[in-house]
Scaffold this motif. Structure first.
Motif, PDB file in Angstrom:
ATOM      1  N   LYS A 120       7.956  -0.852  -1.037  1.00 41.51           N
ATOM      2  CA  LYS A 120       8.551  -0.321  -2.266  1.00 41.51           C
ATOM      3  C   LYS A 120       9.365  -1.406  -2.974  1.00 41.51           C
ATOM      4  CE  LYS A 120      11.339   3.413  -4.093  1.00 41.51           C
ATOM      5  NZ  LYS A 120      12.019   4.667  -3.850  1.00 41.51           N
ATOM      6  N   GLU A 121      10.141  -2.145  -2.214  1.00 46.16           N
ATOM      7  CA  GLU A 121      10.961  -3.216  -2.798  1.00 46.16           C
ATOM      8  C   GLU A 121      10.098  -4.328  -3.396  1.00 46.16           C
ATOM      9  OE1 GLU A 121      13.479  -4.360   0.455  1.00 46.16           O
ATOM     10  OE2 GLU A 121      14.696  -2.524   0.303  1.00 46.16           O
ATOM     11  N   ALA A 122       8.916  -4.556  -2.814  1.00 51.79           N
ATOM     12  CA  ALA A 122       8.016  -5.596  -3.321  1.00 51.79           C
ATOM     13  C   ALA A 122       7.344  -5.182  -4.630  1.00 51.79           C
ATOM     14  CB  ALA A 122       6.953  -5.927  -2.273  1.00 51.79           C
ATOM     15  N   GLY A 123       7.329  -3.870  -4.916  1.00 55.68           N
ATOM     16  CA  GLY A 123       6.743  -3.412  -6.171  1.00 55.68           C
ATOM     17  C   GLY A 123       5.609  -2.422  -6.030  1.00 55.68           C
ATOM     18  N   PHE A 124       5.324  -1.995  -4.806  1.00 52.49           N
ATOM     19  CA  PHE A 124       4.278  -0.989  -4.629  1.00 52.49           C
ATOM     20  C   PHE A 124       4.768   0.377  -5.086  1.00 52.49           C
ATOM     21  CE2 PHE A 124       2.560  -4.158  -1.709  1.00 52.49           C
ATOM     22  CZ  PHE A 124       1.214  -4.109  -2.032  1.00 52.49           C
ATOM     23  N   ASP A 125       3.868   1.144  -5.661  1.00 54.09           N
ATOM     24  CA  ASP A 125       4.181   2.498  -6.116  1.00 54.09           C
ATOM     25  C   ASP A 125       3.944   3.529  -5.017  1.00 54.09           C
ATOM     26  OD1 ASP A 125       4.667   1.867  -9.009  1.00 54.09           O
ATOM     27  OD2 ASP A 125       2.597   1.144  -8.835  1.00 54.09           O
ATOM     28  N   TYR A 126       2.946   3.271  -4.162  1.00 53.36           N
ATOM     29  CA  TYR A 126       2.558   4.213  -3.121  1.00 53.36           C
ATOM     30  C   TYR A 126       2.192   3.452  -1.859  1.00 53.36           C
ATOM     31  CZ  TYR A 126       2.176   7.470  -7.009  1.00 53.36           C
ATOM     32  OH  TYR A 126       2.446   8.238  -8.112  1.00 53.36           O
ATOM     33  N   PHE A 127       2.166   4.175  -0.745  1.00 49.11           N
ATOM     34  CA  PHE A 127       1.802   3.606   0.547  1.00 49.11           C
ATOM     35  C   PHE A 127       0.816   4.543   1.222  1.00 49.11           C
ATOM     36  CE2 PHE A 127       3.016   0.784   4.080  1.00 49.11           C
ATOM     37  CZ  PHE A 127       2.461   1.458   5.157  1.00 49.11           C
ATOM     38  N   LEU A 128      -0.345   4.013   1.633  1.00 52.22           N
ATOM     39  CA  LEU A 128      -1.328   4.788   2.387  1.00 52.22           C
ATOM     40  C   LEU A 128      -1.561   4.106   3.725  1.00 52.22           C
ATOM     41  CD1 LEU A 128      -4.066   5.670  -0.267  1.00 52.22           C
ATOM     42  CD2 LEU A 128      -2.212   7.109   0.560  1.00 52.22           C
ATOM     43  N   ALA A 129      -1.584   4.914   4.774  1.00 49.23           N
ATOM     44  CA  ALA A 129      -1.807   4.384   6.113  1.00 49.23           C
ATOM     45  C   ALA A 129      -3.302   4.253   6.393  1.00 49.23           C
ATOM     46  CB  ALA A 129      -1.157   5.292   7.144  1.00 49.23           C
TER      47      ALA A 129
END
Length: 157
Positions: free
Chosen positions: A121-130
């Protein structure tokens, strides 16, 4: 139907379902999939193509930054662990590039710890999928993402 797998074109015979992701997300048509595993990137890009979207597979971080900044996709799925440039670095470069309408950035990782999610999130991603990505969940994610994108455009956010 012809499907682009990396730099090679392959003929694929398929019977598409009527309700594809492309039907559900008319405003999110251009996808870039980034993973140093050519196999995984190609499989995911092919899935999106079969769902009616324009999708391109990219196999490294440096190539990802160049492709995303040149092609300006609607969504970029980016693996976090790559040898030349990490997914975190890709996100930082894309966010710092000044793209007028930056893509939605989705982190892909087998590492699910809270620290990894927070760093993404801090790097700039909007979402995270495993990983591994579950196809029904991916369809649902894209449908929700498309609805959210429409409301943001409509509301001017």
């Amino acid at each position: 139907m012809s499907v682009l797998l990396g730099n090679e074109e392959a003929d694929v015979r398929v019977s598409l379902l009527k309700d594809t992701i492309g039907d559900a997300t008319p405003c999110l048509k251009k996808i870039v999939v980034v993973d140093d595993s050519k196999f995984l990137a190609d499989i995911l890009a092919t899935f999106f193509q079969l769902e009616g979207l324009s999708a391109q597979a990219v196999y490294g971080g440096a190539e990802a930054v160049a492709t995303i900044c040149r092609e300006i996709p609607d969504v970029a799925f980016v693996d976090l662990v790559m040898p030349d440039l990490s997914g975190m670095e890709v996100a930082r470069h894309v966010r710092a590039s000044g793209i007028e309408r930056p893509p939605v950035l989705v982190a892909l990782s087998a590492w699910e710890e809270d620290g990894v999610r927070r760093e993404a999130k801090e790097a700039g991603f909007d979402y995270f999928l495993a990983k591994p990505v579950d196809i029904p969940e991916l369809r649902e994610f894209m449908s929700r993402l498309g609805a959210d994108h429409v409301s943001r455009v409509t509301l001017g956010k």
